[in-house]
Design an enzyme around this catalytic site. Structure first.
Site, PDB file in Angstrom:
ATOM      1  N   ASP A 157       0.712  -9.837 -14.266  1.00  0.00           N
ATOM      2  CA  ASP A 157       1.293  -9.459 -12.969  1.00  0.00           C
ATOM      3  C   ASP A 157       2.499 -10.356 -12.676  1.00  0.00           C
TER       4      ASP A 157
ATOM      5  N   LEU B 191       3.599 -10.963  -9.738  1.00  0.00           N
ATOM      6  CA  LEU B 191       3.428 -11.538  -8.401  1.00  0.00           C
ATOM      7  C   LEU B 191       4.675 -11.305  -7.549  1.00  0.00           C
TER       8      LEU B 191
ATOM      9  N   ASP C 227       6.226  -9.995 -16.526  1.00  0.00           N
ATOM     10  CA  ASP C 227       6.905  -8.783 -16.075  1.00  0.00           C
ATOM     11  C   ASP C 227       6.714  -7.674 -17.108  1.00  0.00           C
TER      12      ASP C 227
ATOM     13  N   ALA D  79       0.709  -1.686 -12.736  1.00  0.00           N
ATOM     14  CA  ALA D  79       1.882  -2.354 -12.143  1.00  0.00           C
ATOM     15  C   ALA D  79       2.930  -1.322 -11.745  1.00  0.00           C
TER      16      ALA D  79
ATOM     17  N   GLU E 128       6.213  -0.673  -8.412  1.00  0.00           N
ATOM     18  CA  GLU E 128       6.662  -0.740  -7.023  1.00  0.00           C
ATOM     19  C   GLU E 128       6.027   0.474  -6.367  1.00  0.00           C
TER      20      GLU E 128
ATOM     21  N   THR F  53       0.074   8.839  -9.236  1.00  0.00           N
ATOM     22  CA  THR F  53      -0.080   9.257  -7.838  1.00  0.00           C
ATOM     23  C   THR F  53       0.047  10.771  -7.661  1.00  0.00           C
ATOM     24  N   ASP F  54      -0.546  11.273  -6.596  1.00  0.00           N
ATOM     25  CA  ASP F  54      -0.404  12.705  -6.286  1.00  0.00           C
ATOM     26  C   ASP F  54       1.008  13.053  -5.806  1.00  0.00           C
ATOM     27  N   GLU F  55       1.784  12.017  -5.456  1.00  0.00           N
ATOM     28  CA  GLU F  55       3.127  12.296  -4.913  1.00  0.00           C
ATOM     29  C   GLU F  55       4.049  12.941  -5.935  1.00  0.00           C
TER      30      GLU F  55
ATOM     31  N   TYR G 188      10.489   6.814  -5.111  1.00  0.00           N
ATOM     32  CA  TYR G 188       9.197   6.334  -5.622  1.00  0.00           C
ATOM     33  C   TYR G 188       8.513   7.408  -6.459  1.00  0.00           C
TER      34      TYR G 188
ATOM     35  N   LYS H 238       7.622   7.585 -10.501  1.00  0.00           N
ATOM     36  CA  LYS H 238       6.251   7.736 -11.032  1.00  0.00           C
ATOM     37  C   LYS H 238       6.165   8.999 -11.901  1.00  0.00           C
TER      38      LYS H 238
ATOM     39  N   ASN I  49      -3.923   9.059  -1.374  1.00  0.00           N
ATOM     40  CA  ASN I  49      -3.770   7.780  -0.656  1.00  0.00           C
ATOM     41  C   ASN I  49      -5.053   6.965  -0.636  1.00  0.00           C
TER      42      ASN I  49
ATOM     43  N   LYS J 256       1.739  -0.688   4.523  1.00  0.00           N
ATOM     44  CA  LYS J 256       1.264   0.691   4.450  1.00  0.00           C
ATOM     45  C   LYS J 256       0.564   1.043   5.766  1.00  0.00           C
ATOM     46  N   LEU J 257       0.465   2.344   6.085  1.00  0.00           N
ATOM     47  CA  LEU J 257       0.093   2.765   7.436  1.00  0.00           C
ATOM     48  C   LEU J 257      -1.201   2.116   7.960  1.00  0.00           C
TER      49      LEU J 257
HETATM   50  P1  NAD Z   1       0.693  -2.670  -4.991  1.00  0.00           P
HETATM   51  O1  NAD Z   1       2.125  -2.599  -4.568  1.00  0.00           O
HETATM   52  O2  NAD Z   1      -0.336  -3.162  -4.022  1.00  0.00           O
HETATM   53  O3  NAD Z   1       0.559  -3.569  -6.298  1.00  0.00           O
HETATM   54  C1  NAD Z   1       1.464  -3.506  -7.351  1.00  0.00           C
HETATM   55  C2  NAD Z   1       1.208  -4.714  -8.254  1.00  0.00           C
HETATM   56  O4  NAD Z   1       2.113  -4.632  -9.364  1.00  0.00           O
HETATM   57  C3  NAD Z   1       1.480  -6.060  -7.567  1.00  0.00           C
HETATM   58  O5  NAD Z   1       0.474  -6.988  -7.900  1.00  0.00           O
HETATM   59  C4  NAD Z   1       2.813  -6.491  -8.157  1.00  0.00           C
HETATM   60  O6  NAD Z   1       2.975  -7.896  -8.203  1.00  0.00           O
HETATM   61  C5  NAD Z   1       2.729  -5.897  -9.550  1.00  0.00           C
HETATM   62  N1  NAD Z   1       4.053  -5.681 -10.150  1.00  0.00           N
HETATM   63  C6  NAD Z   1       5.135  -5.094  -9.574  1.00  0.00           C
HETATM   64  N2  NAD Z   1       6.171  -5.106 -10.434  1.00  0.00           N
HETATM   65  C7  NAD Z   1       5.718  -5.688 -11.579  1.00  0.00           C
HETATM   66  C8  NAD Z   1       6.311  -5.977 -12.837  1.00  0.00           C
HETATM   67  N3  NAD Z   1       7.591  -5.662 -13.086  1.00  0.00           N
HETATM   68  N4  NAD Z   1       5.578  -6.571 -13.792  1.00  0.00           N
HETATM   69  C9  NAD Z   1       4.262  -6.882 -13.551  1.00  0.00           C
HETATM   70  N5  NAD Z   1       3.649  -6.660 -12.378  1.00  0.00           N
HETATM   71  C10 NAD Z   1       4.372  -6.060 -11.398  1.00  0.00           C
HETATM   72  O7  NAD Z   1       0.350  -1.212  -5.503  1.00  0.00           O
HETATM   73  P2  NAD Z   1      -1.003  -0.374  -5.380  1.00  0.00           P
HETATM   74  O8  NAD Z   1      -0.997   0.350  -4.088  1.00  0.00           O
HETATM   75  O9  NAD Z   1      -2.144  -1.225  -5.732  1.00  0.00           O
HETATM   76  O10 NAD Z   1      -0.741   0.712  -6.522  1.00  0.00           O
HETATM   77  C11 NAD Z   1      -1.116   0.426  -7.859  1.00  0.00           C
HETATM   78  C12 NAD Z   1      -0.813   1.637  -8.729  1.00  0.00           C
HETATM   79  O11 NAD Z   1      -1.531   2.761  -8.243  1.00  0.00           O
HETATM   80  C13 NAD Z   1       0.660   2.041  -8.710  1.00  0.00           C
HETATM   81  O12 NAD Z   1       1.018   2.455  -9.994  1.00  0.00           O
HETATM   82  C14 NAD Z   1       0.722   3.206  -7.734  1.00  0.00           C
HETATM   83  O13 NAD Z   1       1.772   4.083  -8.059  1.00  0.00           O
HETATM   84  C15 NAD Z   1      -0.637   3.827  -7.962  1.00  0.00           C
HETATM   85  N6  NAD Z   1      -1.229   4.565  -6.820  1.00  0.00           N
HETATM   86  C16 NAD Z   1      -1.324   3.970  -5.589  1.00  0.00           C
HETATM   87  C17 NAD Z   1      -1.941   4.656  -4.543  1.00  0.00           C
HETATM   88  C18 NAD Z   1      -2.113   4.032  -3.172  1.00  0.00           C
HETATM   89  O14 NAD Z   1      -2.529   4.733  -2.239  1.00  0.00           O
HETATM   90  N7  NAD Z   1      -1.862   2.746  -2.994  1.00  0.00           N
HETATM   91  C19 NAD Z   1      -2.434   5.957  -4.757  1.00  0.00           C
HETATM   92  C20 NAD Z   1      -2.277   6.527  -6.010  1.00  0.00           C
HETATM   93  C21 NAD Z   1      -1.690   5.814  -7.040  1.00  0.00           C
HETATM   94  O1  DAU Z   2      -0.411   9.604  -2.076  1.00  0.00           O
HETATM   95  C1  DAU Z   2      -0.491   8.423  -2.804  1.00  0.00           C
HETATM   96  C2  DAU Z   2       0.539   7.435  -2.295  1.00  0.00           C
HETATM   97  O2  DAU Z   2       0.089   6.990  -1.029  1.00  0.00           O
HETATM   98  C3  DAU Z   2       0.758   6.271  -3.242  1.00  0.00           C
HETATM   99  O3  DAU Z   2       1.269   6.731  -4.456  1.00  0.00           O
HETATM  100  C4  DAU Z   2       1.716   5.243  -2.627  1.00  0.00           C
HETATM  101  O4  DAU Z   2       1.838   4.121  -3.479  1.00  0.00           O
HETATM  102  C5  DAU Z   2       1.146   4.816  -1.287  1.00  0.00           C
HETATM  103  O5  DAU Z   2       2.030   3.912  -0.654  1.00  0.00           O
HETATM  104  C6  DAU Z   2       0.899   6.022  -0.392  1.00  0.00           C
HETATM  105  O6  DAU Z   2       2.158   6.630   0.020  1.00  0.00           O
HETATM  106  P1  DAU Z   2       2.407   7.131   1.535  1.00  0.00           P
HETATM  107  O7  DAU Z   2       3.848   7.162   1.785  1.00  0.00           O
HETATM  108  O8  DAU Z   2       1.619   8.360   1.814  1.00  0.00           O
HETATM  109  O9  DAU Z   2       1.679   5.909   2.327  1.00  0.00           O
HETATM  110  P2  DAU Z   2       2.120   5.093   3.640  1.00  0.00           P
HETATM  111  O10 DAU Z   2       0.954   4.253   4.037  1.00  0.00           O
HETATM  112  O11 DAU Z   2       3.447   4.439   3.477  1.00  0.00           O
HETATM  113  O12 DAU Z   2       2.299   6.244   4.715  1.00  0.00           O
HETATM  114  C7  DAU Z   2       1.221   7.107   5.057  1.00  0.00           C
HETATM  115  C8  DAU Z   2       1.733   8.110   6.066  1.00  0.00           C
HETATM  116  O13 DAU Z   2       2.014   7.416   7.299  1.00  0.00           O
HETATM  117  C9  DAU Z   2       3.039   8.769   5.670  1.00  0.00           C
HETATM  118  O14 DAU Z   2       3.041  10.105   6.126  1.00  0.00           O
HETATM  119  C10 DAU Z   2       4.105   7.968   6.406  1.00  0.00           C
HETATM  120  C11 DAU Z   2       3.389   7.535   7.666  1.00  0.00           C
HETATM  121  N1  DAU Z   2       3.787   6.225   8.230  1.00  0.00           N
HETATM  122  C12 DAU Z   2       3.834   5.161   7.398  1.00  0.00           C
HETATM  123  C13 DAU Z   2       4.179   3.922   7.871  1.00  0.00           C
HETATM  124  C14 DAU Z   2       4.259   2.707   6.952  1.00  0.00           C
HETATM  125  C15 DAU Z   2       4.043   6.111   9.585  1.00  0.00           C
HETATM  126  O15 DAU Z   2       3.965   7.086  10.341  1.00  0.00           O
HETATM  127  N2  DAU Z   2       4.378   4.878  10.048  1.00  0.00           N
HETATM  128  C16 DAU Z   2       4.470   3.779   9.261  1.00  0.00           C
HETATM  129  O16 DAU Z   2       4.816   2.676   9.770  1.00  0.00           O
END
Ligand code: NAD
Ligand code: DAU
Length: 350
Positions: free
Chosen positions: A34, A36, A60, A83, A85, A131-133, A156, A160, A185, A195-196
């Site tokens: 990671d 970090l 990295d 890993a 963004e 991700t589903d996005e 984003y 992906k 999500n 995140k929200l």
């Molecule tokens: P996060 O942002 O919380 O964590 C990302 C991690 O990756 C961090 O620890 C960061 O330090 C590390 N990282 C970033 N750039 C790096 C690099 N260049 N080299 C090594 N490490 C690096 O993300 P998350 O929400 O835990 O998501 C993790 C994975 O799951 C992602 O691939 C994301 O697309 C996917 N995902 C997330 C969600 C969600 O709701 N959070 C849903 C579906 C899929």
């Molecule tokens: O669907 C999976 C995805 O879910 C992951 O791949 C992403 O990594 C993860 O960040 C998440 O994406 P979203 O954009 O859906 O999540 P977020 O929490 O940023 O936003 C959720 C919803 O809330 C979205 O419709 C935007 C809205 N929102 C978000 C924020 C941060 C607000 O209304 N206000 C806010 O301040």
């Protein structure tokens, strides 16, 4: 003995995944690579940092030499590539860092795996967490299935989608044994408060405004993070090579209803008068290109591997709020940037 590389294991989902693999499979060696970034936090893994089958490496995924070196040293039999963004809003202000980490980083890890595994692919798994996005935005009806055409609309989701294509290209071209899952999500402990859900929990605790984009009518399908990593575990061990699995909660909420539910539960837990936190809701400018609705059809995963979500949303949200209330120090540290300063000092010394 399996030797597993988890990338991004210090992030939100990665830390839950790392904990699951380290504790559930004591005979696996787990290396967490990671960088970090602001989203990675070793506090998320404090409880397992001393386990004999676990090792952290700061680095990295875009650094091919470093990843190659890790493959040579640890002879990985599996990769869980997490890993990335991950925050859509950050991708709107800084798209190129998403291309670098999510596209080039994924390509570098694939390349290192291909080089190390060529001629011995049989017992290996390269698992890409996506991700589903990538499927774009739904109208009021319908669900994303594994056959839905890709239609990413934010930097984003485009990055992906691009990484998913690269993973499949390595499968078709070189026979790399890949598996992909696309999840909805997530929510739960250790979720970064940009995140929200964790943002609102943090702001309700501190009586700050709750920013709801547009009219709050956008819909997301929420899944408890431990259910997601349980699905990943199943697919990693029992899913078919070359296949994609959708993972989702069958749990759709408009943002405004979700924020109101958070307010309701938190007023109760904090002993505040009913309706107090709702007054913090503030409608703000909408996100550019804001996807209206995501909803996953996870039938394939249910039929093939028997996976279903374990928690009802109200229960999952209650557990999540309780975790944040019990871990205010974690929340204060990540919002104040204390831990970033700590890592700067700590790794500068080395
Ligand atoms: P996060 O942002 O919380 O964590 C990302 C991690 O990756 C961090 O620890 C960061 O330090 C590390 N990282 C970033 N750039 C790096 C690099 N260049 N080299 C090594 N490490 C690096 O993300 P998350 O929400 O835990 O998501 C993790 C994975 O799951 C992602 O691939 C994301 O697309 C996917 N995902 C997330 C969600 C969600 O709701 N959070 C849903 C579906 C899929
Ligand atoms: O669907 C999976 C995805 O879910 C992951 O791949 C992403 O990594 C993860 O960040 C998440 O994406 P979203 O954009 O859906 O999540 P977020 O929490 O940023 O936003 C959720 C919803 O809330 C979205 O419709 C935007 C809205 N929102 C978000 C924020 C941060 C607000 O209304 N206000 C806010 O301040």
């Amino acid at each position: 003995m399996h030797s597993i590389l988890i990338t991004g294991g210090a992030g939100f989902i990665g830390s839950h995944l790392t904990r699951l693999f380290v504790t559930r499979y004591p005979n696996y060696r787990v290396v967490n690579l990671d960088k970090l970034t602001y989203a990675g936090n070793l506090e998320n893994l404090k409880d397992i940092e001393g386990m004999p089958n676990y090792q952290f490496v700061k680095g990295d995924v875009t650094d091919l030499e470093q990843v190659r070196g890790l493959f040579a040293e640890h002879r990985f039999t599996g990769v869980l590539h997490c890993a990335a963004e991950s925050h859509v809003d950050r991708s709107i202000t800084d798209p190129l860092s998403f291309v670098t980490t999510n596209v080039l980083g994924t390509a570098a890890v694939l390349q290192a795996a291909k080089e190390a595994w060529t001629g011995a692919m049989d017992d290996k798994v390269f698992y890409h967490i996506s991700t589903d996005e990538v499927y774009g935005s739904l109208g009021k009806e319908g669900f994303f299935t594994e056959k839905t055409a890709y239609d990413p609309r934010s930097p984003y989701s485009a990055s992906k989608a691009s990484s998913d294509h690269m993973v499949r290209a390595f499968y078709h071209t070189y026979g790399l044994p890949v598996k992909i899952s696309n999840c909805s999500n997530n929510y739960g402990p250790y979720h970064f408060p940009e995140k929200l859900i964790p943002l609102c929990i943090h702001n309700i605790i501190n009586s700050k405004p709750l920013p709801v984009y547009g009219k709050g009518e956008n819909v997301r399908d929420w899944l408890y993070v431990e259910d997601h990593v349980r699905a990943i575990d199943l697919i990693f061990h029992q899913g078919k090579v070359g296949e994609t699995y959708n993972i989702g909660g069958h749990n759709e909420w408009t943002n405004i209803d979700l924020v109101k539910e958070l307010c309701r539960q938190m007023d109760e837990k904090l002993g505040r008068d009913k309706g107090t936190s709702e007054q913090l809701i503030t409608f703000v400018k909408d996100r550019a290109g804001h996807d209206l609705r995501y909803a996953i059809d996870a039938t394939k995963l249910k039929n093939e591997l028997g996976w279903v979500p374990s928690l009802q949303f109200e229960e999952g949200i209650s557990k999540t709020i309780d975790w944040y209330l019990a871990n205010k120090e974690w929340l204060d540290d990540v919002t104040s940037g204390n831990y970033l300063r700590y890592y700067d000092q700590q790794y500068h010394k080395r």
